[in-house]
Structures are given as C-alpha cells and as structure tokens.
Enzyme design. Structure first.
Site: not given
Length: 333
Positions: A230, A2-3, A323, A52
């Site tokens: 990401n 979750p961003e 990532r 976050k």
C-alpha cells in the site's frame, strides 16, 4: 503489511545467522507443531525472498514458506550479525540518499527498521544480546536468560546455539517440496532483487499494457509485480504523477517503464535503510527528520486531508479493493 524491502532484509538476516546451522524448531503456540517437528534438528541450507514471501530450505530439500501478511513479524534475539551492506537496526551503519550524499545516522521512532522485530511495525518483545561483530543496541545484557522466554503467540521458534527467531502472526507458514516452491514462485511477478532487471521491466510492461485493470490495482497484484504494498503503491503513483484509476493499457509505455525503474530504485533504498523512504533531494536536516518519522517520509501516503507537498491540494483517500489508496487529485489527474 510488510512490503518487499522488509522481506528481503529478513532473508539477509537469516542468511547471516541461520544458513549452514542446525536449528531446533518448535511451535509454542501449537498451530505449527507438526511442521516444526519435521524440521527440528535439521540444518538450514538456503534462504530466498521473492516479493512478500520468504522461503527457507532445510536439509532433505524441505522448504518453509512464510508470508507475513498484514500482521506478521520475525523477532530476533541473541547474537545477531548485521549485514554490513545494509543499514543496521538503529541506522548506525550509515545511510545514503538518492543523491549519493552521506547523511546523518537516525533512529526511526516507529520501529519500521527494527532489527529485533522485522515485519509489521511493533516494539521489540525480546531482549537482544549483540555479538561483537555488530553495532550494540541499548539494553545489552550478557546475563540475559537464554533461550529467551516465549512471549505472546509464537507460531514458530527457530533456535541455534546463539540466535533465536520467533515468528508471530503470519498469513502463511507451511512446508513445501522443491517443486511446490518453484510453482509458487512461478506465479509471482518480477522482483527487482531476484530477477534480471531488464527482463523484469519487459515482463512488467507487457502485462500492464494489455490490462484494462486500473494501474492502482495492478501495482498491488503480486502476479504482475512482486513486493509492492500500500505504501509503495501510493508513492510510486504520485512520483509518476499518475491517476490510480487509469487502466493499465492506457498508461503510456514510457510511464509504465518509469514505474518499474522507480520501483527498482525505491526497493534498493528500502533494503539499505530498512525504511520506505520515497522523497528525493532532501537536505540533511529534512532527511534526518524523514528517517526518524514516517510523517515526514512520504509524499501522499497516510496524508489524507493534508495539503499536497507539491501543489497544496488536499490529499484524498479512497477504499479500493479493501485497501486505502492515497493520492493527489490535482497532481495525479
């Protein structure tokens, strides 16, 4: 993961449904039993989201810090009051694209903007009985069991008389003092929805311009800028036509400032719609398609092997700091 937009939406949901109310707290899973016992029976007095991370303040100046990490999510059930300033779970409160045009109401098939489960995308696990102040969702049932049964591994359940919030799979769930919260936030980079936007731009620009670290890593560094994950990282870099491997100190100042300003805009859109919409100037039909399907919502993210939407070059994906990084080697030279 979750961003930032998701965490701000969660905080707003807590502000409308939990702040000012006494909660019952429990840890059905058992991993937060001691902490739950300490906040059980206390009122939630404030909520903050920074990047976050979310912070809930309880009576006695005790704070709960939650970082959802890769897999965490909050599941809401009961009477849920939707914030009229942002789009509802099913997109029925109206959405606006970057040009300011009112566009069709759309339901995201992937659940990214789901009100019942905000965080790591997933299907809602609990029934939702909407209050009359909200837009109803399919499957309303006034006779549903209350409180709802616990399903799966719930780290923390917060319960008022009419609303439940279940926390699953967080990276962090801990109680802090006010001083510890301040120290945690002090380590974070600027968040456009928390900090003064102009001051944030100066902080961000100053830090990036003195770093030899690749810009693709700096955007993911929460001490440099808060909330970018990401998806937003890949999209911001593409929108700036910037090679992700360029050292921060070599990125022209105007480009760095442009990244910040674009993040300000994209974060606001994400909070409003609940979706990481990163494409501009779409027709109503294209916008409807993009809001309903993530495959049509991004320029490069998750498009490895597909042609670039601008130049046709194959989008590549690299493993960078564990990532995945998606980018176009032609547009982003």
């Amino acid at each position: 993961m979750p961003e930032g937009h998701s965490v701000h939406r969660i905080a707003r949901q807590f502000a409308r449904n939990f702040v000012g109310r006494v909660v019952s707290a429990s840890s059905p899973q058992g991993r937060f039993a001691e902490g739950a016992a300490m906040i059980d029976g206390r009122a939630i007095t404030a909520v903050r989201a920074v990047g976050k991370q979310m912070f809930l303040q309880f009576e006695g100046d005790l704070w709960l810090r939650v970082h959802l990490g890769m897999y965490g999510a909050w599941d809401f059930a009961g009477e849920i009051v939707i914030d009229p300033t942002i789009a509802s779970a099913n997109g029925r409160m109206g959405q606006t694209n970057q040009r300011g045009t009112e566009l069709p109401q759309v339901l995201d098939e992937g659940g990214e903007n789901s009100l019942t489960s905000i965080g790591a995308p997933r299907r809602a696990r609990v029934h939702v009985r909407m209050s009359e102040q909200t837009t109803g969702l399919p499957g309303e049932d006034e006779d549903a069991e209350w409180p709802p049964p616990v399903v799966g591994q719930v780290r923390l359940r917060l319960l008022t008389e009419v609303t439940a919030a279940d926390l699953r799979g967080p990276t962090a769930c801990e109680l802090l003092s006010a001083d510890e919260v301040a120290a945690t936030i002090a380590k974070l980079g600027p968040d456009p929805l928390v900090d003064d936007v102009t001051e944030g731009e100066e902080r961000f620009t100053t830090v990036v311009r003195r770093k030899p670290t690749p810009i693709g890593l700096l955007l993911m560094d929460q001490s440099v800028v808060s909330g970018i994950g990401n998806v937003y990282r890949a999209e911001l870099l593409f929108r700036a036509r910037l090679n992700p491997h360029t050292p921060g100190r070599d990125v022209p100042e105007e480009v760095v400032r442009g990244l910040w300003r674009d993040w300000v805009a994209l974060l606001s859109i994400g909070v409003e719609t609940g979706q990481m919409m990163t494409m501009d100037d779409l027709s109503p039909e294209d916008y409807r398609r993009a809001m309903a399907s993530r495959d049509d919502r991004h320029w490069v993210y998750h498009r490895a092997g597909l042609p670039c939407r601008v130049c046709g070059t194959e989008i590549v994906v690299e493993e960078v700091a564990t990532r995945k990084l998606y980018w176009c080697p032609s547009c982003q030279r």
